[in-house]
Design a protein around this motif. Structure first.
Motif, PDB file in Angstrom:
ATOM      1  N   GLU A 120       0.832  -1.206   0.000  1.00  0.00           N
ATOM      2  CA  GLU A 120       0.000   0.000   0.000  1.00  0.00           C
ATOM      3  C   GLU A 120       0.866   1.256   0.000  1.00  0.00           C
ATOM      4  O   GLU A 120       0.542   2.245  -0.666  1.00  0.00           O
ATOM      5  CB  GLU A 120      -0.931  -0.012   1.220  1.00  0.00           C
ATOM      6  CG  GLU A 120      -2.019  -1.084   1.155  1.00  0.00           C
ATOM      7  CD  GLU A 120      -2.829  -1.160   2.437  1.00  0.00           C
ATOM      8  OE1 GLU A 120      -2.573  -0.343   3.350  1.00  0.00           O
ATOM      9  OE2 GLU A 120      -3.712  -2.033   2.532  1.00  0.00           O
ATOM     10  N   LYS A 121       1.970   1.219   0.733  1.00  0.00           N
ATOM     11  CA  LYS A 121       2.844   2.387   0.820  1.00  0.00           C
ATOM     12  C   LYS A 121       3.454   2.751  -0.532  1.00  0.00           C
ATOM     13  O   LYS A 121       3.797   3.916  -0.763  1.00  0.00           O
ATOM     14  CB  LYS A 121       3.961   2.135   1.836  1.00  0.00           C
ATOM     15  CG  LYS A 121       3.469   2.133   3.277  1.00  0.00           C
ATOM     16  CD  LYS A 121       4.615   1.854   4.240  1.00  0.00           C
ATOM     17  CE  LYS A 121       4.126   1.829   5.676  1.00  0.00           C
ATOM     18  NZ  LYS A 121       5.228   1.504   6.625  1.00  0.00           N
ATOM     19  N   VAL A 122       3.612   1.760  -1.406  1.00  0.00           N
ATOM     20  CA  VAL A 122       4.185   2.042  -2.727  1.00  0.00           C
ATOM     21  C   VAL A 122       3.110   2.033  -3.816  1.00  0.00           C
ATOM     22  O   VAL A 122       3.417   2.006  -5.010  1.00  0.00           O
ATOM     23  CB  VAL A 122       5.305   1.035  -3.072  1.00  0.00           C
ATOM     24  CG1 VAL A 122       6.444   1.146  -2.073  1.00  0.00           C
ATOM     25  CG2 VAL A 122       4.785  -0.392  -3.140  1.00  0.00           C
ATOM     26  N   GLY A 123       1.830   2.047  -3.407  1.00  0.00           N
ATOM     27  CA  GLY A 123       0.733   2.125  -4.360  1.00  0.00           C
ATOM     28  C   GLY A 123       0.517   0.871  -5.180  1.00  0.00           C
ATOM     29  O   GLY A 123       0.030   0.941  -6.322  1.00  0.00           O
ATOM     30  N   MET A 124       0.836  -0.307  -4.616  1.00  0.00           N
ATOM     31  CA  MET A 124       0.729  -1.554  -5.371  1.00  0.00           C
ATOM     32  C   MET A 124      -0.217  -2.561  -4.747  1.00  0.00           C
ATOM     33  O   MET A 124      -0.211  -3.740  -5.108  1.00  0.00           O
ATOM     34  CB  MET A 124       2.129  -2.181  -5.501  1.00  0.00           C
ATOM     35  CG  MET A 124       3.054  -1.470  -6.460  1.00  0.00           C
ATOM     36  SD  MET A 124       2.488  -1.581  -8.174  1.00  0.00           S
ATOM     37  CE  MET A 124       2.693  -3.330  -8.484  1.00  0.00           C
ATOM     38  N   GLU A 125      -1.076  -2.112  -3.835  1.00  0.00           N
ATOM     39  CA  GLU A 125      -1.970  -3.060  -3.161  1.00  0.00           C
ATOM     40  C   GLU A 125      -2.925  -3.766  -4.123  1.00  0.00           C
ATOM     41  O   GLU A 125      -3.291  -4.925  -3.916  1.00  0.00           O
ATOM     42  CB  GLU A 125      -2.756  -2.365  -2.044  1.00  0.00           C
ATOM     43  CG  GLU A 125      -3.744  -1.289  -2.511  1.00  0.00           C
ATOM     44  CD  GLU A 125      -3.105   0.077  -2.660  1.00  0.00           C
ATOM     45  OE1 GLU A 125      -3.857   1.066  -2.727  1.00  0.00           O
ATOM     46  OE2 GLU A 125      -1.866   0.157  -2.727  1.00  0.00           O
ATOM     47  N   GLU A 126      -3.314  -3.082  -5.209  1.00  0.00           N
ATOM     48  CA  GLU A 126      -4.244  -3.689  -6.166  1.00  0.00           C
ATOM     49  C   GLU A 126      -3.600  -4.817  -6.975  1.00  0.00           C
ATOM     50  O   GLU A 126      -4.298  -5.586  -7.625  1.00  0.00           O
ATOM     51  CB  GLU A 126      -4.772  -2.620  -7.129  1.00  0.00           C
ATOM     52  CG  GLU A 126      -5.619  -1.554  -6.457  1.00  0.00           C
ATOM     53  CD  GLU A 126      -6.120  -0.526  -7.453  1.00  0.00           C
ATOM     54  OE1 GLU A 126      -5.937  -0.746  -8.670  1.00  0.00           O
ATOM     55  OE2 GLU A 126      -6.686   0.494  -7.013  1.00  0.00           O
ATOM     56  N   TYR A 127      -2.265  -4.891  -6.910  1.00  0.00           N
ATOM     57  CA  TYR A 127      -1.536  -5.880  -7.704  1.00  0.00           C
ATOM     58  C   TYR A 127      -0.964  -7.002  -6.834  1.00  0.00           C
ATOM     59  O   TYR A 127      -0.089  -7.746  -7.288  1.00  0.00           O
ATOM     60  CB  TYR A 127      -0.403  -5.199  -8.463  1.00  0.00           C
ATOM     61  CG  TYR A 127      -0.874  -4.136  -9.418  1.00  0.00           C
ATOM     62  CD1 TYR A 127      -1.177  -4.441 -10.734  1.00  0.00           C
ATOM     63  CD2 TYR A 127      -1.033  -2.820  -8.985  1.00  0.00           C
ATOM     64  CE1 TYR A 127      -1.613  -3.460 -11.620  1.00  0.00           C
ATOM     65  CE2 TYR A 127      -1.483  -1.831  -9.858  1.00  0.00           C
ATOM     66  CZ  TYR A 127      -1.765  -2.165 -11.166  1.00  0.00           C
ATOM     67  OH  TYR A 127      -2.205  -1.191 -12.032  1.00  0.00           O
TER      68      TYR A 127
END
Length: 249
Positions: A120-127
């Motif tokens: 989530e911190k690097v904006g990749m939670e959806e992946y």
């Protein structure tokens, strides 16, 4: 935080790093810069004992790397990673938790939760469930940054993290580095783009096989120091406040 003393490395008859000694201070974002083949990545790998040094010593808080490895995180160059390995983004990030687990222990729910928070911190939670081979270059880099975060280290080494990423990922990376600094962490980055050095880094290590200089960016990012580091490979113009890179080959 780190004391490097007389470290040298050769490949065959060629010296890649020669008699480098320096101290690296805690709590700064430090960049290794120098031309291709200057030994930047080699020095990092020697510090992390990924390759053997010909001579010299490295201490982290007065101990060897093996004794302090739990507090050290590493983000390798993207081209050194097998992106076809059959695993997803969440599993890659969870690997960063292994240093907190004892032998033969498997990651639990807490470790998965921490790994997800790092995505989530690097904006990749959806992946999280996406196979790493199906991610773009920038997305892959973010996953490896998240893995380093999951380790919850005190000292981070990052080898060319900005290479081949899009502008959004580059912005996300530098935001992350500054967040780590605010937490008192220490970050060392191999970097190639001189045009962003002053904006991104507090401290510089200028390297061209030998150590040229190490110190605050405001003191070392000058035409004189850069010419000593890059030699004829650098063409620059002077602005009122700093040199501007025109060409480096």
């Amino acid at each position: 935080m780190i004391e490097i003393r007389n470290v040298s490395k050769t490949y065959g008859n060629k010296s890649v790093v020669e008699n480098v000694s320096l101290n690296i201070e805690k709590g700064k974002i430090t960049s290794f810069i120098g031309p291709n083949g200057a030994g930047k990545s080699t020095l990092i790998k020697s510090i992390l004992e990924l390759i053997p040094s010909v001579s010299g010593t490295v201490e982290i808080y007065g101990k060897t790397y093996k004794e302090k490895r739990k507090i050290v995180g590493y983000v390798p160059q993207r081209e050194s990673v097998d992106w076809d390995f059959p695993t997803n983004a969440l599993d890659v990030v969870t690997m960063g938790r292994y240093g907190h687990l004892g032998w033969f222990k498997r990651p639990g729910m807490k470790d998965k939760r921490i790994a997800m928070e790092c995505l989530e911190k690097v904006g990749m939670e959806e992946y999280a469930q996406r196979q790493i081979s199906q991610l773009s270059g920038g997305q892959q880099q973010r996953v490896f940054l998240a893995r380093a975060l999951a380790q919850d280290a005190q000292l981070y080494f990052m080898d060319e993290p900005f290479v081949g990423v899009d502008a959004a990922t580059e912005k996300a990376i530098i935001t992350l580095l500054n967040d780590l600094k605010k937490q008192g962490k220490t970050v060392l980055v191999v970097h190639h783009d001189l045009n962003t050095v002053q904006e991104y880094f507090d401290w510089l290590i200028l390297l061209n096989v030998h150590l040229i200089a190490a110190g605050p960016t405001k003191d070392l990012f000058t035409k004189d120091h850069l010419q000593k580091t890059y030699g004829g490979k650098l063409t620059m113009l002077d602005s009122e406040t700093s040199p501007i890179l025109i060409n480096s080959r």
